[in-house]
Design a protein around this motif. Structure first.
Motif, PDB file in Angstrom:
ATOM      1  N   ALA A   3       2.050  -4.812   3.211  1.00  0.00           N
ATOM      2  CA  ALA A   3       0.996  -5.527   3.962  1.00  0.00           C
ATOM      3  C   ALA A   3       0.960  -7.171   3.510  1.00  0.00           C
ATOM      4  CB  ALA A   3      -0.441  -5.253   3.312  1.00  0.00           C
ATOM      5  N   SER A  33      -3.820 -10.217  14.213  1.00  0.00           N
ATOM      6  CA  SER A  33      -4.798  -9.234  13.375  1.00  0.00           C
ATOM      7  C   SER A  33      -3.803  -8.381  12.751  1.00  0.00           C
ATOM      8  CB  SER A  33      -5.375  -8.343  14.554  1.00  0.00           C
ATOM      9  OG  SER A  33      -6.381  -7.489  13.864  1.00  0.00           O
ATOM     10  N   GLY A  34      -4.016  -7.973  11.515  1.00  0.00           N
ATOM     11  CA  GLY A  34      -3.111  -7.156  10.551  1.00  0.00           C
ATOM     12  C   GLY A  34      -1.964  -7.651  10.093  1.00  0.00           C
ATOM     13  N   SER A  35      -1.998  -9.280  10.258  1.00  0.00           N
ATOM     14  CA  SER A  35      -0.735  -9.681   9.666  1.00  0.00           C
ATOM     15  C   SER A  35      -1.167  -9.849   8.067  1.00  0.00           C
ATOM     16  CB  SER A  35      -0.505 -11.147  10.115  1.00  0.00           C
ATOM     17  OG  SER A  35      -1.604 -11.866  10.182  1.00  0.00           O
ATOM     18  N   GLY A  36      -1.900  -9.447   7.215  1.00  0.00           N
ATOM     19  CA  GLY A  36      -1.973  -9.483   5.839  1.00  0.00           C
ATOM     20  C   GLY A  36      -3.130 -10.719   5.491  1.00  0.00           C
ATOM     21  N   LYS A  37      -3.638 -11.174   6.346  1.00  0.00           N
ATOM     22  CA  LYS A  37      -4.619 -12.287   5.785  1.00  0.00           C
ATOM     23  C   LYS A  37      -5.571 -11.815   4.799  1.00  0.00           C
ATOM     24  CE  LYS A  37      -5.945 -13.197   9.965  1.00  0.00           C
ATOM     25  NZ  LYS A  37      -5.354 -12.187  10.714  1.00  0.00           N
ATOM     26  N   THR A  38      -6.090 -10.742   4.902  1.00  0.00           N
ATOM     27  CA  THR A  38      -7.437 -10.248   4.228  1.00  0.00           C
ATOM     28  C   THR A  38      -6.902  -9.655   3.171  1.00  0.00           C
ATOM     29  OG1 THR A  38      -8.833  -9.828   6.160  1.00  0.00           O
ATOM     30  CG2 THR A  38      -9.260  -8.645   4.161  1.00  0.00           C
ATOM     31  N   VAL A  39      -5.557  -9.019   3.150  1.00  0.00           N
ATOM     32  CA  VAL A  39      -5.196  -8.491   1.878  1.00  0.00           C
ATOM     33  C   VAL A  39      -4.579  -9.740   0.927  1.00  0.00           C
ATOM     34  CG1 VAL A  39      -3.189  -7.158   0.940  1.00  0.00           C
ATOM     35  CG2 VAL A  39      -4.441  -6.395   3.175  1.00  0.00           C
ATOM     36  N   LEU A  46       3.985  -2.345  10.010  1.00  0.00           N
ATOM     37  CA  LEU A  46       3.967  -2.758   8.903  1.00  0.00           C
ATOM     38  C   LEU A  46       4.931  -1.780   8.006  1.00  0.00           C
ATOM     39  CD1 LEU A  46       1.229  -4.875   7.430  1.00  0.00           C
ATOM     40  CD2 LEU A  46       3.148  -5.657   8.547  1.00  0.00           C
ATOM     41  N   THR A  98       1.093   4.598   0.945  1.00  0.00           N
ATOM     42  CA  THR A  98       0.138   5.445   1.506  1.00  0.00           C
ATOM     43  C   THR A  98       1.274   6.683   1.842  1.00  0.00           C
ATOM     44  OG1 THR A  98       1.108   4.812   3.729  1.00  0.00           O
ATOM     45  CG2 THR A  98      -1.003   3.746   2.711  1.00  0.00           C
ATOM     46  N   GLU A 158     -12.585 -14.884   7.813  1.00  0.00           N
ATOM     47  CA  GLU A 158     -13.098 -14.930   8.992  1.00  0.00           C
ATOM     48  C   GLU A 158     -14.579 -14.665   9.010  1.00  0.00           C
ATOM     49  OE1 GLU A 158     -10.814 -12.451  11.777  1.00  0.00           O
ATOM     50  OE2 GLU A 158      -9.338 -12.201  10.559  1.00  0.00           O
ATOM     51  N   PHE A 193       0.801  -1.074   0.285  1.00  0.00           N
ATOM     52  CA  PHE A 193      -0.014   0.092   0.054  1.00  0.00           C
ATOM     53  C   PHE A 193       0.995   1.203  -0.056  1.00  0.00           C
ATOM     54  CE2 PHE A 193      -2.669  -3.395   1.504  1.00  0.00           C
ATOM     55  CZ  PHE A 193      -4.089  -3.010   0.924  1.00  0.00           C
TER      56      PHE A 193
HETATM   57  N1  LIG Z   1      -5.969   0.505   2.238  1.00  0.00           N
HETATM   58  C1  LIG Z   1      -4.924   0.482   2.782  1.00  0.00           C
HETATM   59  N2  LIG Z   1      -4.136   1.392   3.200  1.00  0.00           N
HETATM   60  C2  LIG Z   1      -2.970   1.323   3.837  1.00  0.00           C
HETATM   61  N3  LIG Z   1      -2.493  -0.078   4.388  1.00  0.00           N
HETATM   62  C3  LIG Z   1      -3.642  -0.936   4.496  1.00  0.00           C
HETATM   63  C4  LIG Z   1      -4.887  -0.838   3.792  1.00  0.00           C
HETATM   64  N4  LIG Z   1      -5.445  -1.839   3.791  1.00  0.00           N
HETATM   65  C5  LIG Z   1      -4.614  -2.737   4.838  1.00  0.00           C
HETATM   66  N5  LIG Z   1      -3.749  -2.127   4.888  1.00  0.00           N
HETATM   67  C6  LIG Z   1      -2.863  -2.808   5.907  1.00  0.00           C
HETATM   68  O1  LIG Z   1      -2.383  -4.050   5.629  1.00  0.00           O
HETATM   69  C7  LIG Z   1      -2.037  -4.633   6.634  1.00  0.00           C
HETATM   70  C8  LIG Z   1      -2.741  -6.104   6.677  1.00  0.00           C
HETATM   71  O2  LIG Z   1      -4.095  -5.974   6.728  1.00  0.00           O
HETATM   72  P1  LIG Z   1      -5.141  -6.955   6.604  1.00  0.00           P
HETATM   73  O3  LIG Z   1      -6.644  -6.391   6.761  1.00  0.00           O
HETATM   74  O4  LIG Z   1      -4.943  -8.144   5.601  1.00  0.00           O
HETATM   75  O5  LIG Z   1      -4.860  -7.996   8.202  1.00  0.00           O
HETATM   76  P2  LIG Z   1      -5.624  -9.163   8.550  1.00  0.00           P
HETATM   77  O6  LIG Z   1      -4.479 -10.342   8.571  1.00  0.00           O
HETATM   78  O7  LIG Z   1      -6.893  -9.588   7.585  1.00  0.00           O
HETATM   79  O8  LIG Z   1      -6.019  -8.519  10.103  1.00  0.00           O
HETATM   80  P3  LIG Z   1      -7.346  -8.800  10.821  1.00  0.00           P
HETATM   81  O9  LIG Z   1      -7.343 -10.191  11.534  1.00  0.00           O
HETATM   82  O10 LIG Z   1      -7.497  -7.559  11.748  1.00  0.00           O
HETATM   83  O11 LIG Z   1      -8.617  -8.884   9.826  1.00  0.00           O
HETATM   84  C9  LIG Z   1      -2.608  -4.051   7.885  1.00  0.00           C
HETATM   85  O12 LIG Z   1      -1.404  -3.505   8.658  1.00  0.00           O
HETATM   86  C10 LIG Z   1      -3.175  -3.002   7.444  1.00  0.00           C
HETATM   87  O13 LIG Z   1      -2.844  -1.778   8.363  1.00  0.00           O
END
Ligand SMILES: Nc1ncnc2c1ncn2[C@@H]1O[C@H](COP(=O)(O)OP(=O)(O)OP(=O)(O)O)[C@@H](O)[C@H]1O
Ligand SMILES: Nc1ncnc2c1ncn2[C@@H]1O[C@H](COP(=O)(O)OP(=O)(O)OP(=O)(O)O)[C@@H](O)[C@H]1O
Ligand SMILES: [Mg+2]
Ligand SMILES: [Mg+2]
Lengths: 509, 324, 326, 331, 303
Positions: free
Chosen positions: C24, C44-50, C279, C17, C181, C15
């Protein structure tokens, strides 16, 4: 092109007026726009010409056969729009209806109140007896529109507005009416007088000044009244347009607080402290204030020439005009001297009030006067407000000095009685004497004039009374407004001092 | 639903009562209608007669009482100036104002919605910056000024459109409408645009922020994850959601447009209610003012109600019962 | 049987920014076999969703897939056109989002949202599409689907909405479902219901699943394989029982150790000290280094995912090769 | 554990009513289908908690756990029943005594993001109430706040920051510091770790236990995560649709659940030890609290339900020492 | 125990909401442009007496003989009128600078007061709920359906003319917008847990209202505020057009425009054109800032 050609080219006249017509009932509301339209549909016993002189109307002649008896000879062969014949009975009916129009906010009743008795001599002769000698009866008759006894028995104001009752003897008959927007007329081919030039008239109301001018420029209408002074220069230059102008009967003047001996509400001394006595009671102060004003400058600069500086009610040529009484010249030096004489070498402070939506440039004129007064040491604050709030306060005598206007009947007794005469409930005098001026000598002269049937003698009395009033600075006349109409070049207009805008005065050039 | 309506009606009634009282006292304080209406040379006798004829001789509370009594019988009084029932006067003028208001609403939605959508979908593009900056112009300049400018350019200089007035009308549902004739429509265009300018800006702004917020919602992303075409995502999923705030605000704006198109109506000599009310205020024609405000309040209430109903039609989450 | 359904190789999604580049996803690789369930776990925030969004090509700006291959049946999804991708999305690859309250458009009826999905990928009549929608609802155990189709999402409970979302994912019998999730926001009993549905599904249709979660217990009961993410990278993967019973990476070790049921009642839970690093500025080398009890200077060097046991990879120099967590 | 309960709930009922207003009443007269909507969020709960005890409160979403927690913490008055604080009725108190009582019970909230005012600095969030209530002075403010923050496991250096600059776990610690700063004896933890990750969750749970030991605190621990509750509590209370259905020492509940609802709850919980298991489905949908089933609220979903369950509300009875259950199956 | 005290989050500098807000605001060139222009305008207005060539409010300094001079003409008193003069001989440049002063006073003043009144009532309505809420919201309805012009006329009648009274009229017209806005967001914020936390800490109600609830309702308020300032300035212009605005001897921008309006058809464009441009620039600059503020303050558009 001859009149015929113009007529075939434009059988319909589109005209726009600046003030809305509020009712087609000719006896409901005394208001210039209503009167103008009434003068198209109806007739009066006595008409007036452009200079406000009396002309035979439905009456061919009138004479005072005794100090208190007038005989009117009526015109024969006149028919109403619906074919009914006009007779003396219709006049009697009209006199009866006038004071009995329900809910009228400003009725015509005052014009029939002096009448004690009406005698129908024959179908076309009337004898009217008044309460005592009453020279103004013919003048009053120029204000009353004659209705038909058969047609108008029991009709209401709404019937007139809806067109059902808008039936008169006048040069035009009403075709349709959209309140506050437009009235459509059709020529009355049977009219007894001069035949109007246009077969159809579309009479529109455009109250916004600039919009009205724009409508003329855009060609949507061919004729407008109340031309805004700001646009005069441009319109005069326009090759496609012509103007029609006449000095009117409306005087713009200043009125002072004559009422209070002690402090006047909006006057303080030069430092802003209250003054225990009212300086405006001092003739020298009033003179000084009048002298300070450069009327010509106001007319030229503010009014763009659409006015005539004046020291009296009327322009020349009107009955009871004072011949040797020119407008005051500006004299700042003299004014300062007079102020010093009156005990105000440092001047004083005053607030000048005025309306800002009533007369052309009213707000600007009071500012200009403020400048001029300030220059002779009378520091002037200027406060303009809408007529709605202004007029009630002025009427209650709340102001020290204010600008206001007066549109007269062409007879000195009219303004004298209303503006100068001491307020008197019994006699109905001083109705608009908002400064509460009072001068017994003038009152006496006026009273005498009002009983004088002989026109020449009456005129002398009125001139003397007016002169006395103006020398005492009862009010400060500023200028008489010029009435201006603008039209397409192929039209011409017979201007009217009484401000009425009527289609019959417009003809192709 | 019934409860909801009943509640609205009872509250509306209170608002009506409050409004009429304020207007009564307010108009009384502003000035004396007789002073304004009566001919200046009328003497004291005339004046008193007029005061009595108009019912102004009674104490204020008694005048109010008379008004209420008559109003309960469906009579909102007669105009001092026109001597016609105030209600009838207003209803006569209503079609003109309604068509002007709806015309301007139509224009503003027609122009504002697409521009706003564009600006919201591409917030960083040059086009959208131009749109946003341009939309500020919509409410920066006073209406009267813009109105006259329009007249100058399109009527006086170019001669494309008639300058003022309402033009020809045609009958429909027993009323006169000008949008039904070509001439009337040409008269309607300029005032409608004049009135629409502010609303165009408003709609653009609302739409843009609505789109921007909606685009971030999970369900939009989910719609894309379902493989829908971008057009379907934009015009079904996003559009229907932004319609909710737009409908709400446009509805309320419609109310104020109908109520207060005073300036435009006077510049364009448009014979509507706005001109009537300003004229009536100028001469303190109290019955008309009061009746007008009663109608306006009722209209606001009705529009609010319709907006709420529309709202619940558009947004199934809103149940009317739940609202206070 | 040919190759795996999905193979992700060295995926990097960043990302861009104003504050800096957020890495991510920074070098993620894993494989999902046909009919298999991969549990993707991590803090949380480890990048799973991304990671999930990268696979279906829905990373929103300022994010972008900057590197890597996403091989779906041999095609690299990272390079195909948006139009092609759109035809796969919802059709061959479906995704279920985390928050059941937010995934359905609140102003559209459920049938609209289901039918449009059918019509987006197949030319069938509306009635047929409705039939399909009804069948899908029935499949996820929603009673009286005909009536339910006419409802709006808000008339459903959270669990039912999530089941609708699952039903939408099932409409085209996809080869791969990415479930992000999907039960985190739900109650245990409802979670149980959904997990039961999903299990049935994978068994019946041969669909592959990526189940994203941070709840190890759920993964334990559901998945075949597991990949553990930390700070944008996969730090460990392998079969579920292997990973849970014999974690190699200290992070996985700590994670499993903190689960209350793995601890004695009344005693302090084992915990990983410190917190997830930003990150934006990851420490050089192993990202877990600062929190790791076993870290030393060797960890300053970048670590690749190494195969430490057969079928078991981890990204660590000092893996727990012998210990078994309590 | 001392003998006298620190807090005792007697017949606590909390109803949320949407009363009919004037218009509504008229509409009802006119025959419109409107009625007063009443949610029995908590329905006749008796509970006493001894000093130093940790009581876990478990139940499905919407069963009234938070509402009960709020009543106990004094945020909401109960509709019926009394809350006794060391034997005195809290509602009968006035003025300073009431404030005192209010401060003795504090609450820690579920959502670490919503429960901190985003526009206040950490030091004000923590120190505002002590300052207002005179627990600390302006002069001693810094020192006092530092101490509270440190005790919650945060670095006082960050006290001038705003909540958004902290992670979820850190925010939850701020919330804990805020609660502890007014020197409470009793803390309601309303799903205090639900929003957190397992690893962070462990940190916070450990902090709770440490504070309990250090400050002799008493907890009402609300959660629907049975694993957490099992680990932490001495006693577990299980609620279903506003009523307590089972109550027993922790080991007892997990070893010998009595109420069918408790059993189904336990069976739904995924466990890390169970690999590739078949998940069980609890029958039926969760009923609406607006319109709860008659008799035993659980009967529509209960595999053992009888006719009696549909009509008669089962009483909470002691079935083993310290083990209470409300089920007709117990005879 | 090393694990009890957590390390600091890795933030570089002390970041306050205000600083963050400033930095985000400054990121937009357009918004900064708006701010710069607005600052210049505000400075012009504040230092009007030292900048303007003439005191346009002093009748003694005006001369109608200098009326309607073209831009660049030299008047009788020797002043060069760069933007011409109006009908009273008032230097347009001075008139505009002083007019800005009045327009801004009226716009900002009325917006501030209306905000104060409206926000308090809205807050109260949201927090108290029930009958208080109904009464306040019906008042809002009433206000919104009441014509501005009539309100202005009544105030004129009760209080007379003056800038302060125009402000009062605008406040009476505008408070309702603020009340509605604040109530809307307060209703949402009120349900947040931090309010419950404050209640649990036995903080006094007034403190909860103004220290906890109000600050969190500010962002929408600021956004509405910038729009309402522009709206108030434009409304004042319209009131002046209808003769209900500020005193004629102390014209605001709106009154200057309204005055010049009559000369628009006559070719004396400058009387209305230049004040119009000044008004345009002022309102555009305020709204450029406002637009960006709206984006900065909208948490949903942030990541
Ligand atoms: N649009 C964005 N701009 C900047 N950073 C982003 C953006 N979307 C996600 N991130 C960053 O990417 C990283 C991974 O996010 P992600 O949503 O994949 O985490 P996750 O593992 O799914 O967490 P959770 O369990 O909370 O859902 C996070 O640190 C988040 O801050
Ligand atoms: N202020 C309120 N007004 C009306 N109903 C309410 C209110 N607060 C709670 N309720 C209702 O009371 C019931 C119990 O709510 P409560 O928040 O106590 O449940 P919970 O067990 O804490 O659920 P969760 O696990 O989701 O937090 C629910 O049905 C809820 O809808
Ligand atoms: Mg995620
Ligand atoms: Mg809860």
């Amino acid at each position: 092109p001859g009149p015929a050609a113009a007529q075939t080219a434009a059988p319909t006249l589109n005209m726009a007026v600046g003030a809305p017509v509020t009712s087609l009932d000719p006896h409901f509301h005394q208001l210039s726009p209503n009167n103008a339209v009434a003068a198209m549909i109806f007739d009066r016993l006595i008409n007036t010409d452009g200079q406000a002189r009396m002309q035979p109307g439905l009456a061919e002649s009138w004479t005072a056969i005794a100090p208190d008896v007038w005989e009117f000879k009526l015109r024969r062969g006149v028919r109403f729009h619906n074919g009914n014949e006009f007779t003396a009975e219709d006049v009697v009916f009209t006199f009866q209806r006038v004071p009995n129009v329900p809910n009228s906010p400003s009725s015509f009743a005052a014009f029939v109140r002096p009448i004690r008795n009406v005698e129908v001599v024959d179908s076309h002769t009337l004898r009217i007896t008044t309460n005592g000698p009453y020279p103004l009866l013919p003048q009053d008759m120029t204000n009353l529109y004659i209705l038909d006894r058969e047609t108008h028995q029991g009709v209401t104001t709404e019937d007139f507005n809806a067109g059902r009752a808008a039936i008169g003897t006048g040069p035009y008959r009403m075709v349709s009416h959209r309140m506050g927007d437009r009235i459509e007329f059709e020529r009355n081919e049977q009219y007894f007088g001069e035949r109007p030039a246009f077969a159809r008239v579309n009479y529109r109301m455009i109250t916004n000044d600039s919009a009205r001018t724009a409508a003329l420029l855009a060609g949507d209408v061919e004729f407008i009244d109340q031309v805004p002074t700001a646009d005069l220069a441009r319109l005069r230059q326009d090759q496609r347009l012509a103007m029609s102008e006449v000095t009117g009967l409306r005087l713009i003047y200043l009125a002072f607080d004559h009422h209070r001996d002690d402090a006047s509400p909006f006057v303080t001394d030069a430092e802003g402290r209250p003054i225990p006595r009212n300086p405006l009671r001092d003739l020298r102060v009033r003179r000084a204030l009048s002298m300070a004003i450069d009327r010509q400058a106001i007319v030229d600069r503010v009014m763009e020439g659409a006015g005539t500086p004046s020291a009296q009610f009327f322009p020349p040529g009107i009955f009871s005009f004072i011949p040797d009484f020119p407008a005051q010249r500006p004299d700042a030096e003299g004014a300062r001297r007079l102020l010093a004489e009156a005990g105000f070498p440092q001047g004083f402070r005053i607030t000048l009030h005025g309306p800002n939506d009533r007369y052309p440039n009213d707000g600007r004129v009071i500012q200009a006067i403020g400048q001029m007064w300030t220059r002779i040491g009378v520091r002037t604050a200027v406060e303009a407000q809408p007529w709605t709030t202004f007029v009630a306060r002025a009427g209650r005598g709340e102001f020290s000095a204010f600008l206001i206007g007066w549109g007269s009947n062409p007879e000195g007794s009219h303004p004298l009685r209303n503006l100068i005469a001491t307020q008197d409930r019994e006699r109905g005098w001083g109705a608009s004497n908002r400064g509460r001026y009072s001068n017994r000598a003038i009152d006496a002269q006026l009273e005498q004039a009002l009983r004088e049937i002989d026109d020449a003698r009456r005129e002398q009395l009125l001139i003397a009374a007016q002169r006395a009033a103006f020398e005492d600075v009862a009010i400060v006349p500023l200028y008489i407004q010029t009435n201006i109409w603008a039209m397409r070049r192929n039209l011409q207009h017979a201007s009217r001092a009484d401000e009425l805008t009527r289609a019959q005065d417009i003809r192709p050039r | 639903m019934t409860v909801y309506l009943l509640r609205r009606i009872s509250q509306s009634f209170l608002v009506l009562v409050a409004m009429s009282m304020i207007v009564f006292v307010g108009v009384y304080a502003v000035g004396d209608p007789v002073e304004i209406l009566i001919s200046p040379d009328a003497d004291q006798m005339e004046r008193e007669r007029a005061i009595q004829a108009l019912g102004l001789d009674l104490p204020l509370w008694e005048q109010y009482g008379v008004f209420v009594w008559r109003a309960l019988h469906g009579d909102l009084g007669r105009s001092f100036v026109y001597n016609e029932p105030a209600l009838q006067l207003i209803l006569q003028k209503m079609p003109a104002t309604l068509e002007l208001a709806f015309g301007s609403m139509f224009i503003s939605v027609l122009i504002g919605l697409p521009l706003g959508m564009y600006a919201g979908l591409k917030p960083d593009s040059a086009g959208s910056k131009v749109i946003m900056a341009g939309s500020i112009l919509g409410f920066s300049l006073p209406t009267f000024w813009v109105g006259l400018m329009l007249i100058m350019v399109f009527a006086v200089q170019l001669g494309w459109l008639p300058s003022t007035g309402r033009g020809e009308t045609a009958h429909f549902l027993g009323l006169q409408w000008s949008f039904l004739t070509a001439n009337g429509l040409s008269h309607l265009v300029m005032p409608a645009i004049n009135l629409a300018l502010f609303k165009i800006s408003l709609v653009i702004r609302l739409t843009r922020s609505g789109v921007r917020e909606t685009m971030l919602m999970d369900y939009v992303k989910f719609a894309r994850a379902k493989g829908l075409s971008p057009a379907r995502v934009t015009f079904v999923h996003v559009f229907k959601n932004i319609l909710i705030p737009v409908v709400t605000v446009v509805g309320l704006e419609l109310g104020s447009t109908i109520a207060f198109s005073v300036v435009t109506e006077s510049v364009f000599a448009w014979p509507g209610m706005g001109k009537l009310i300003i004229d009536s205020i100028n001469v303190l024609d109290r019955p008309v003012i009061v009746a007008y405000l009663m109608i306006i309040v009722l209209m606001f209430i009705t529009i609010n109600l319709i907006v709420d109903l529309l709202y619940s039609a558009l947004d199934p989450r809103v149940r009317l019962e739940g609202k206070a | 049987m040919s190759g795996p359904t999905l193979e992700v190789r060295n995926l990097r999604t960043h990302f861009f920014t104003r504050a800096g580049i957020v890495k991510a996803v920074d070098g993620v690789s894993f494989t999902v076999g046909r009919g298999k369930v991969l549990g993707l776990v991590g803090e949380s925030g480890s990048g799973k969703t991304v990671t999930g969004f990268s696979i279906i090509g829905l990373v929103d700006p300022p994010g972008r897939v900057v590197e890597g291959e996403i091989l779906y049946q041999g095609r690299n999804l990272a390079t195909i056109s948006e139009e092609e991708m759109r035809h796969l999305r919802g059709n061959r690859i479906a995704m279920i989002f985390q928050d059941p309250m937010m995934t359905l458009n609140p102003v559209l009826r459920v049938d609209t949202q289901m039918i449009e999905t059918v019509l987006a990928h197949e030319k069938v009549s509306k009635d047929e599409a409705r039939q399909r929608a009804r069948d899908a609802l029935g499949m996820v155990g929603i009673p009286s689907p005909d009536e339910r189709l006419k409802s709006y999402p808000h008339q459903f409970s959270g669990g039912m909405r999530q089941r609708v979302a699952i039903a939408i994912a099932l409409l085209h019998r996809p080869e791969l479902i990415i479930a992000d999730e999907p039960t985190t926001a739900l109650d245990v009993t409802i979670q149980g219901q959904i997990l039961a549905e999903v299990q049935k599904l994978a068994a019946n249709t041969g669909t592959s699943l990526i189940w994203i979660t941070h709840d190890l217990s759920v993964v334990a009961g559901l998945a075949d394989d597991i990949a553990v993410m930390y700070a944008g990278r996969v730090v460990e993967d392998g079969p579920v029982s292997e990973v849970l019973d014999r974690p190699l990476h200290p992070y996985t070790h700590g994670l499993i150790g903190s689960v209350p049921s793995r601890n004695k009642r009344g005693e302090p839970l084992r915990q990983i000290p410190g917190m997830t690093p930003s990150l934006l500025k990851l420490p050089a080398g192993c990202a877990f280094r600062t929190r790791c009890p076993r870290a030393d200077d060797a960890c300053l060097a970048e670590q690749p995912l190494r195969e430490l046991r057969p079928g078991r990879q981890a990204r660590c120099i000092h893996p727990h090769l012998d210990e078994v967590p309590a | 554990m001392s003998e006298q309960p620190i807090i005792e709930l007697r017949g606590i009922t909390k109803r949320f009513e949407k009363k009919l207003d004037f218009a509504g009443k008229i509409a009802k007269r006119l025959g419109a289908p409107v009625r007063e909507e009443i949610v029995h969020a908590v329905d006749g709960v008796n509970l006493s908690i001894r000093k130093g005890e940790v009581v876990g409160l478990v139940g499905e979403s919407g069963c009234g756990k938070s509402t009960l927690g709020r009543v106990v913490a004094g945020i909401m008055p109960p509709s019926e029943g009394t809350v006794l604080w060391r034997g005195t009725d809290v509602n009968a108190l006035t003025g300073a005594a009431k404030k005192e009582a209010q401060l003795r019970a504090q609450m820690i909230f579920q959502d670490p993001y919503a429960s901190l005012n985003p526009r206040m600095k950490v030091q004000d969030i923590v120190g505002e109430a002590p300052l207002v209530h005179g627990i600390t002075t302006r002069g001693g403010f810094d020192e006092y706040v530092d101490e509270q923050i440190r005790r919650a496991g945060l670095d006082p250096a960050f006290k001038k920051r705003y909540p958004h600059q902290f992670s979820g776990g850190q925010r939850q610690r701020i919330g804990i510091a805020r609660a502890l700063a007014v020197k409470p004896e009793f803390i309601v933890c309303d799903e205090a770790v639900a929003a957190l990750d397992v690893s962070i969750q462990a940190q916070i749970l450990n902090l709770f236990m440490k504070l309990r030991a250090e400050l002799d605190l008493t907890y009402l621990f609300i959660s629907h995560d049975l694993g957490v509750v099992e680990h932490l509590s001495d006693r577990v209370v299980i609620m279903y649709l506003g009523r307590v259905v089972e109550q027993a020492p922790s080991e007892e509940v997990f070893a010998r659940p009595n109420h069918p609802y408790t059993s189904s709850l336990l069976s739904s919980v995924p466990r890390i030890e169970a690999r590739k298991r078949a998940f069980a489905v609890v029958q039926g949908e969760i009923p609406s609290p607006l319109n709860p089933p008659s008799g035993c609220h659980f009967h529509p979903r209960c595999p053992h339900a009888t006719e009696r369950c549909k009509v008669e509300v089962p009483k909470l009875r002691e079935i083993a020492p310290g083990h209470f259950s409300a089920c007709h199956l117990n005879g | 125990m090393s694990d009890v005290t957590l390390p600091a989050p890795a933030a570089v500098k002390e970041e306050t909401p205000f600083r963050r807000f400033v930095s985000e605001f400054m990121a937009s060139k357009i918004a900064v442009g708006g701010l710069v222009v607005f600052t210049i305008i505000a400075l012009l207005a504040i230092f009007a007496p030292w900048i303007a060539p003439q005191n346009p409010y002093d009748l003694a300094q005006l001369d109608i003989m200098d009326g309607r001079l073209e831009p660049g003409a030299v008047g009788g008193s020797g002043i060069t009128h760069w933007l011409g003069t109006d009908d009273q001989g008032r230097d347009m440049l001075s008139g505009i600078i002083y007019g800005l002063r009045i327009s801004l006073t009226v716009g900002v003043g009325s917006a501030l007061i209306a905000c104060l009144v409206g926000a308090s009532l809205g807050l109260l309505a949201a927090y108290a709920g029930g009958r208080t809420d109904s009464v306040i919201m019906r008042l809002v309805d009433l206000q919104l359906s009441f014509p501005t012009i009539l309100a202005a006329l009544m105030i004129l009648a009760f209080l007379g003319k003056g800038i302060m009274n125009v402000v009062i009229a605008l406040v009476i017209v505008e408070w309702a917008y603020y009340a509605r806005t604040v109530r809307g967001s307060a209703l949402v914020e009120r349900r947040r847990e931090y309010i419950e936390a404050a209640q649990c800490l036995a903080l006094p109600t007034s403190r909860i209202l103004f220290r906890h609830l109000l600050p969190n309702c500010l962002p929408p308020l600021i956004v509405v505020g910038t729009i309402q300032i522009a709206r108030a300035i434009a409304l004042e212009a319209t009131l002046s057009f209808l003769g209900l605005g500020v005193p004629i001897t102390e014209p605001s921008l709106g009154l200057l425009i309204a005055n010049g309006y009559e000369y628009m058809l006559s070719g004396k464009y400058w009387i209305s054109f230049y004040p119009g441009i000044a008004l345009l620039i002022t309102i555009v600059s305020i709204n450029l800032m406002g637009d960006h503020l709206r984006d900065v303050l909208n948490p949903r558009l942030k990541k």
